[in-house]
Write a protein that holds these residues in place. Structure first.
Motif, short mmCIF file in Angstrom:
data_model
loop_
_atom_site.label_atom_id
_atom_site.label_comp_id
_atom_site.label_asym_id
_atom_site.label_seq_id
_atom_site.Cartn_x
_atom_site.Cartn_y
_atom_site.Cartn_z
N GLN A 165 134.53 5.47 68.72
CA GLN A 165 134.75 4.03 68.69
C GLN A 165 134.45 3.38 70.03
O GLN A 165 134.11 2.19 70.08
N ASP A 195 139.33 3.93 59.97
CA ASP A 195 137.93 3.67 60.28
C ASP A 195 137.09 4.75 59.62
O ASP A 195 136.80 5.79 60.21
N TYR A 209 142.67 -1.06 55.98
CA TYR A 209 141.35 -1.06 56.58
C TYR A 209 141.07 -2.40 57.28
O TYR A 209 141.90 -3.31 57.28
N ASP A 210 139.91 -2.51 57.90
CA ASP A 210 139.59 -3.72 58.66
C ASP A 210 139.40 -4.92 57.73
O ASP A 210 139.31 -4.78 56.51
N GLU A 211 139.31 -6.10 58.31
CA GLU A 211 139.32 -7.33 57.53
C GLU A 211 138.14 -7.44 56.57
O GLU A 211 138.30 -7.92 55.44
N SER A 212 136.96 -7.02 56.99
CA SER A 212 135.79 -7.14 56.10
C SER A 212 135.93 -6.25 54.88
O SER A 212 135.60 -6.66 53.76
N ARG A 213 136.45 -5.05 55.07
CA ARG A 213 136.66 -4.16 53.93
C ARG A 213 137.80 -4.66 53.04
O ARG A 213 137.75 -4.52 51.82
N GLN A 214 138.82 -5.21 53.67
CA GLN A 214 139.91 -5.78 52.89
C GLN A 214 139.39 -6.89 51.99
O GLN A 214 139.79 -7.00 50.82
N VAL A 254 144.80 1.80 61.82
CA VAL A 254 143.77 1.11 61.06
C VAL A 254 142.68 2.12 60.76
O VAL A 254 142.04 2.64 61.67
#
Length: 513
Positions: free
Chosen positions: A226, A275, A478-483, A273
């Motif tokens: 990361q 990844d 998960y991160d916002e885009s995946r959510q 979170v």
């Protein structure tokens, strides 16, 4: 036979060959030692309906021991967390183990009482040999021992056990044989774990040490990935697995399991979170590095464990096949033409389905004509056996080759696939379950594919559809885009006309959660 926890819900007592309880607690092989002699549960209650209290009484009477708070396992929800701290007194030649146990609160049970926890313990000296134990002090009372391991009965919230006549600081081997189904936190260092991986005489703990190290190592590598740092595999980890591979005294089934890395889902469960891209990249890196650095050992394993004899279903042959096929998968991951040919040769010369399918799995890791040809050949050979065809579907559904979502969409149109068949439907949906984090969580097409399948299948088989939609249940980790991608599909499912109660319940709870 080596069995990590959770691989089997039923055990046979080694003394009397009786089938033990399916309860999770009794997945521990060592506990069956308590049920022997005249107090045998089955001798008392053959052909009767048996209660938990009957089971407890049989153990207590057969061993003439006090298991006063054992029944807490049945009355309390949750898994105990056991913390272990060790210390060595060189002057007194004593080694102490301090245990504390706590079961986290659960709804309706905010306070938990201590329970009975058997801890099978051994101590290793600096050469990796088991120390012969002479005595252990507990509550000021000595107990004589004359073996390399003993059972410590932890029954209180905090307890200390002190081993005497220990000439050097040992490395403790705790909960041997998975002696209790608890979560364990110890003060063992990484060096201690490497030492146990290389030397422990208890196969379960040797496996567990490797898994704990692998999880720590992979989490550290995820952090490096990361931060765009170069990935470097700890050489001690390679050496530890190399020592397992080269130890001819070990059971081959154990070796096969010991060299398999923790799954991606297991690593993501340990992250605040998740990844999936980083975890997938790291796991692939570790596998390929191990394959590269232990290449000679893996080649030797494949060569020494192949067989042209007729298929035999017994432990030695099953263990031999398992070890060979894990080694073959490692080699194939290198994408070297030499090892692709090796896997192809194993596929063509296999005398049984186990070996042939394992070679197919190895070949399916790498996209290209060879993969496509061997998948087609396998289907031609086995198309009349629907159970084998199901495995063929599942293999392709869980593949992580680039663009696999589109490949799986084509499988839905395959003549052998029937959405009304719950087995085949479930196997196609594996693409979108959390067994395949990279594709499911990295590409919007994967989410949409699953959402469409859920809506279609709900009209045919709501039970299977509800299992499929549960793949979205952890979307907030998960991160916002995946959510956003997951939430959109849950909302689409909720808006479908005529939605079954099964799917509505799972989808609504997932959205609310």
């Amino acid at each position: 036979m080596f069995k990590p926890s959770g691989l089997s819900a039923v055990f046979l007592c080694g003394s009397c060959s009786e089938i033990l309880c399916r309860d999770a607690y009794f997945r521990s092989p060592s506990i069956c030692a308590y049920i022997t002699g005249n107090g045998s549960l089955f001798k008392r209650h053959d052909e009767q309906a048996v209660t938990c209290e009957d089971f407890f009484a049989a153990m207590r009477d057969a061993n003439n021991a006090d298991f006063a708070n054992f029944l807490q396992w049945y009355s309390q929800a949750g898994t105990p967390v056991v913390k272990v701290a060790s210390s060595y007194d060189a002057e007194a030649r004593t080694f102490s183990l301090k245990f504390s146990q706590e079961t986290p609160p659960t709804p309706c049970q905010p306070t938990k009482e201590p329970t009975f926890i058997p801890v099978v313990v051994g101590l290793l000296d600096s050469s990796g040999k088991d120390i012969t134990l002479s005595s252990v002090y507990h509550d000021g009372t000595p107990q004589a021992i004359s073996s390399s391991s003993t059972i410590l009965r932890v029954t209180k919230k905090e307890e200390e056990f002190v081993f005497s006549d220990i000439s050097e600081r040992p490395v403790p081997s705790l909960f041997r044989g998975f002696s209790a189904p608890v979560r364990v936190e110890t003060d063992l260092s990484s060096d201690d774990l490497f030492f146990l991986l290389a030397h422990d005489s208890d196969e379960f703990n040797r496996w567990e040490a490797g898994q704990v190290l692998a999880r720590k190592l992979m989490l550290n590598l995820v952090s490096d990935f990361q931060q765009n740092k170069p990935l470097v595999l700890n050489p001690k980890f390679v050496q530890g697995l190399g020592s397992v591979l080269s130890d001819s005294s070990l059971d081959k089934e154990f070796i096969a399991k010991a060299i398999i890395m923790p799954g991606e889902g297991e690593i993501m469960d340990m992250m605040a979170v998740a990844d999936p891209d980083a975890v997938h990249a790291v796991r692939e890196f570790v596998r390929k590095q191990l394959a590269s650095e232990l290449k000679a050992e893996f080649i030797k394993i494949v060569e020494n464990n192949r067989s042209t004899e007729a298929y035999v279903f017994d432990h030695p042959n099953m263990a031999r096949r398992a070890l060979k096929n894990v080694a073959l998968a490692y080699l194939a991951s290198l994408e070297d033409p030499e090892f692709v040919e090796l896997a192809l040769s194993e596929y063509k010369t296999a005398t049984n389905l186990t070996d042939q399918f394992a070679a197919l799995v190895s070949l399916s890791q790498n996209p290209g004509k060879t993969r496509d040809d061997v998948l087609a050949d396998f289907y031609d050979k086995w198309q009349d056996d629907y159970l084998v065809v199901n495995k063929w579907f599942l293999l392709q559904a869980t593949s992580d080759i680039p663009g696999n979502v589109e490949n799986v969409k084509k499988l839905v149109d395959h003549p052998a696939f029937d959405l009304r068949n719950p087995n085949k439907a479930s196997e196609i949906s594996e693409l979108n379950s959390f067994r395949n984090h990279l594709l499911f969580l990295s590409y919007g097409s994967g989410y949409k594919f699953l959402g469409d399948i859920v809506v279609q299948l709900d009209k045919l088989n709501p039970q299977v559809a509800s299992r499929m939609v549960s793949a979205f249940s952890r979307w907030k980790r998960y991160d916002e885009s995946r959510q956003a991608l997951a939430k959109a599909q849950l909302e689409m499912i909720m808006s479908a006309n005529g939605l079954s109660e099964n799917v509505f319940e799972i989808a609504s709870k997932s959205l609310a959660g």
